[in-house]
Design an enzyme around this catalytic site. Structure first.
Site, PDB file in Angstrom:
ATOM      1  N   LYS A  74     -11.829  -1.310   1.630  1.00  0.00           N
ATOM      2  CA  LYS A  74     -10.987  -0.804   3.095  1.00  0.00           C
ATOM      3  C   LYS A  74     -11.779   0.631   2.785  1.00  0.00           C
ATOM      4  O   LYS A  74     -12.226   1.261   2.503  1.00  0.00           O
ATOM      5  CB  LYS A  74     -10.040  -0.519   2.497  1.00  0.00           C
TER       6      LYS A  74
ATOM      7  N   HIS B 209      -7.907   1.622   5.083  1.00  0.00           N
ATOM      8  CA  HIS B 209      -6.340   1.975   4.054  1.00  0.00           C
ATOM      9  C   HIS B 209      -4.897   2.355   4.242  1.00  0.00           C
ATOM     10  O   HIS B 209      -4.003   1.827   4.465  1.00  0.00           O
ATOM     11  CB  HIS B 209      -7.299   2.379   3.142  1.00  0.00           C
TER      12      HIS B 209
ATOM     13  N   ASP C  98      -9.018  -7.651  -3.695  1.00  0.00           N
ATOM     14  CA  ASP C  98      -8.873  -6.804  -3.532  1.00  0.00           C
ATOM     15  C   ASP C  98      -9.710  -5.180  -4.070  1.00  0.00           C
ATOM     16  O   ASP C  98      -8.811  -5.035  -5.063  1.00  0.00           O
ATOM     17  CB  ASP C  98      -7.628  -6.755  -2.678  1.00  0.00           C
TER      18      ASP C  98
ATOM     19  N   TYR D 134     -10.838   3.568  -4.779  1.00  0.00           N
ATOM     20  CA  TYR D 134     -10.459   2.918  -5.990  1.00  0.00           C
ATOM     21  C   TYR D 134     -11.832   3.275  -6.867  1.00  0.00           C
ATOM     22  O   TYR D 134     -11.811   3.458  -7.962  1.00  0.00           O
ATOM     23  CB  TYR D 134     -10.379   1.475  -5.952  1.00  0.00           C
TER      24      TYR D 134
END
Length: 271
Positions: A72, A105, A42, A47
């Site tokens: 996401k 998200h 994931d 990120y």
């Protein structure tokens, strides 16, 4: 252990999360996870480590159809056309031609743009760029509005959920819609590991407190994505299938709920 989503897609119930892992460290962490046996990874555009995930996947030699990759859509890309551009950029970074699960998200409710974005995700699934579509950090009202569009119902709602934040209303809403709840921050960033019921269960079963909490999630039907960069903890978090918690043990952990949220609240967070 797998779970079948409401669209028929099969997803591993235990995955590996990479939130807050720097891209330079992500390849090693994901490589260790894949060697340990994890098959679900994931990540997210925000990120900044999709490239590291992709490098580990490419180096693993594991057939693509044995892996389950989630990423996401970030708030700044909420929209029908922008969702397509964002996923294509994520796929480029991952080195993949599709992901298995694509999530909105955050709902960022100040704009309501998540409704248009959801239609964009439906387009992406129809075009084969993702096998399944879902949401993250959606409250019951947000889920209800998505369902009210009359199209696809989210397969997953990934929310903060752990012994100190049961998030019961969101989990119940997901259940009503046939949506699987996936827990992020499943260990409350370690904040729940010294709680008496968890320590007692760990002693009774000869396991660690973290293993008890992960088992608690799994037995209650949630998908869970623990994160670590430490090889022995990555392995420990995967070794949670050799014992079973009793009903009283599960109930005692449930009773720890204290509204202990560690992240932003979805009703007020707009990026």
């Amino acid at each position: 252990m797998n779970i079948t989503l409401n669209d028929g897609v099969v997803m591993p119930q235990l995955g590996f999360g990479v939130f807050q892992i720097p891209d330079a460290e992500t390849t090693a962490a994901v490589s260790t996870a894949l060697a340990t046996g994890y098959r679900s990874i994931d990540t997210a555009a925000i990120y900044g480590n999709e490239a590291g995930v992709g490098t580990a996947i490419a180096a693993s030699g594991i057939p693509r159809d044995e892996l389950f990759v989630t990423t996401k859509l970030w708030i700044s890309d909420l929209g029908r056309a922008s969702a397509r551009d964002a996923l294509r950029a994520s796929l480029d970074r991952l080195g993949l031609d599709h992901v298995d699960l694509y999530l909105i998200h955050w709902p960022a409710p100040a704009t309501d743009a998540y409704l248009e974005a959801w239609q964009g995700l439906e387009d992406l699934r129809a075009d084969g760029l993702t096998r399944s579509i879902g949401v993250s950090n959606f409250e019951p009202a947000h889920l209800n509005r998505i369902a009210g569009l009359g199209g696809t119902v989210p397969s997953v709602n990934q929310i903060e959920l752990h012994p100190l934040l049961r998030n019961r209303a969101a989990e119940a809403a997901a259940s009503r819609h046939g949506t699987v709840t996936e827990a992020w921050s499943p260990l409350a960033q370690g904040g729940a590991l010294d709680a008496a019921p968890i320590v007692a269960a760990a002693r009774a079963h000869g396991v660690t407190a973290a293993q008890v909490v992960l088992r608690w999630h799994l037995q209650q039907g949630r998908v869970v994505i623990p994160k670590s960069v430490t090889p022995h903890r990555i392995a420990e978090n995967f070794d949670v299938f050799g014992f079973e918690l009793s009903a009283p043990e599960l109930a005692a952990i449930d009773a720890l709920d204290a509204d202990g949220r560690t992240g932003p609240h979805p009703l007020t967070f707009n990026g």
